[in-house]
Design a protein around this motif. Structure first.
Motif, mmCIF file in Angstrom:
data_model
loop_
_atom_site.group_PDB
_atom_site.id
_atom_site.type_symbol
_atom_site.label_atom_id
_atom_site.label_comp_id
_atom_site.label_asym_id
_atom_site.label_seq_id
_atom_site.Cartn_x
_atom_site.Cartn_y
_atom_site.Cartn_z
ATOM 1 N N ILE A 120 1.051 -1.331 -0.084
ATOM 2 C CA ILE A 120 -0.101 0.239 0.487
ATOM 3 C C ILE A 120 0.609 1.621 -0.164
ATOM 4 C CG2 ILE A 120 -1.812 1.608 1.104
ATOM 5 C CD1 ILE A 120 -2.997 -1.504 2.404
ATOM 6 N N THR A 151 -7.097 9.831 -8.138
ATOM 7 C CA THR A 151 -8.637 8.400 -8.436
ATOM 8 C C THR A 151 -9.026 7.779 -8.253
ATOM 9 O OG1 THR A 151 -9.460 10.998 -7.957
ATOM 10 C CG2 THR A 151 -11.299 9.455 -8.047
ATOM 11 N N LEU A 154 -7.800 4.018 -7.056
ATOM 12 C CA LEU A 154 -7.449 3.663 -5.528
ATOM 13 C C LEU A 154 -8.136 2.642 -5.056
ATOM 14 C CD1 LEU A 154 -7.861 7.219 -3.627
ATOM 15 C CD2 LEU A 154 -5.596 6.238 -4.032
ATOM 16 N N LEU A 155 -9.224 2.323 -5.395
ATOM 17 C CA LEU A 155 -9.760 0.919 -4.897
ATOM 18 C C LEU A 155 -8.906 -0.484 -5.586
ATOM 19 C CD1 LEU A 155 -11.508 -0.775 -3.396
ATOM 20 C CD2 LEU A 155 -13.279 -0.497 -5.294
ATOM 21 N N LEU A 156 -8.971 -0.354 -7.049
ATOM 22 C CA LEU A 156 -7.880 -1.973 -7.226
ATOM 23 C C LEU A 156 -7.086 -1.473 -7.448
ATOM 24 C CD1 LEU A 156 -8.624 -3.932 -9.675
ATOM 25 C CD2 LEU A 156 -7.621 -1.984 -11.273
ATOM 26 N N VAL A 158 -5.132 -0.781 -4.100
ATOM 27 C CA VAL A 158 -5.386 -1.371 -3.156
ATOM 28 C C VAL A 158 -5.781 -3.136 -2.865
ATOM 29 C CG1 VAL A 158 -6.947 -1.868 -0.508
ATOM 30 C CG2 VAL A 158 -6.237 0.220 -1.540
ATOM 31 N N VAL A 159 -6.737 -3.475 -3.851
ATOM 32 C CA VAL A 159 -7.040 -4.447 -4.098
ATOM 33 C C VAL A 159 -5.405 -5.735 -4.665
ATOM 34 C CG1 VAL A 159 -7.982 -6.199 -5.818
ATOM 35 C CG2 VAL A 159 -9.166 -4.618 -4.820
ATOM 36 N N LYS A 160 -5.070 -5.036 -5.712
ATOM 37 C CA LYS A 160 -3.551 -4.780 -5.935
ATOM 38 C C LYS A 160 -2.341 -5.097 -5.085
ATOM 39 C CE LYS A 160 -3.898 -2.297 -10.392
ATOM 40 N NZ LYS A 160 -3.216 -2.221 -11.186
#
Length: 185
Positions: A120, A151, A154-156, A158-160
């Motif tokens: 992260i 923007t 961010l979500l992907l 964190v998943v990666k």
């Protein structure tokens, strides 16, 4: 010792190739010059598995291949133009990203929790380098550069980061138990 170093250099080259392959997993975004790619996952895997020295070296080898024109960057791009274009900051940012991820897990332990934290942090480093360069290269305002360069990722991201940590630690343990890499880097 010499055989171990040779083995690690071969694995380093293999990870440069893995980064190049995962870079081709690319999803263009209509509102951003920066696509979603598998590069960041590959960088996280390389650094989590290989540590700071060899993980960073694999990224440098990958970037040098691309800089001399090999089509290893996203979209089968290559050449110096990719390094100075709008996405160049992300590519250059992969070097400190790999180093910091590898350094963190070496310092605090090769555990899934530490690897998640490291990946992260690495994501933030990549996004910071990439967005700063995107602002300059594409002549964007900070708000537009952040909207286009941070923007959507961010979500992907964190998943990666979690995926790189979980898979990276599992692979590292298997390679070490098979004596294909040292238990310490």
């Amino acid at each position: 010792m010499r055989n171990e170093r040779l083995r690690m250099l071969i694995v380093t080259a293999l990870f440069a190739a893995i980064i190049a392959v995962l870079a081709q997993v690319s999803i263009p975004l209509p509102f951003s010059p920066v696509p979603i790619t598998g590069q960041t996952l590959a960088i996280g895997l390389a650094a989590t598995i290989l540590g700071s020295r060899y993980g960073t070296l694999s990224v440098i080898v990958y970037l040098l291949l691309g800089a001399v024109g090999a089509p290893v960057f996203a979209g089968m791009e290559g050449g110096l133009g990719a390094l100075v274009g709008p996405t160049g900051g992300y590519l250059i940012g992969f070097v400190p990203t790999a180093f910091v991820i590898g350094w963190y897990v070496e310092k605090f332990g090769f555990t899934v929790t530490h690897a998640i934290v490291a990946n992260i942090i690495g994501m933030v480093i990549t996004l910071a380098f990439g967005t700063a360069w995107l602002k300059v290269a594409a002549e964007m305002s900070w708000s537009v550069a952040i909207a286009a360069g941070v923007t959507p990722f961010l979500l992907l991201g964190v998943v990666k980061a979690v995926l790189a940590a979980v898979v990276g630690i599992a692979v590292r343990k298997r390679l070490a138990s098979a004596k294909l890499m040292p238990t310490t880097v």
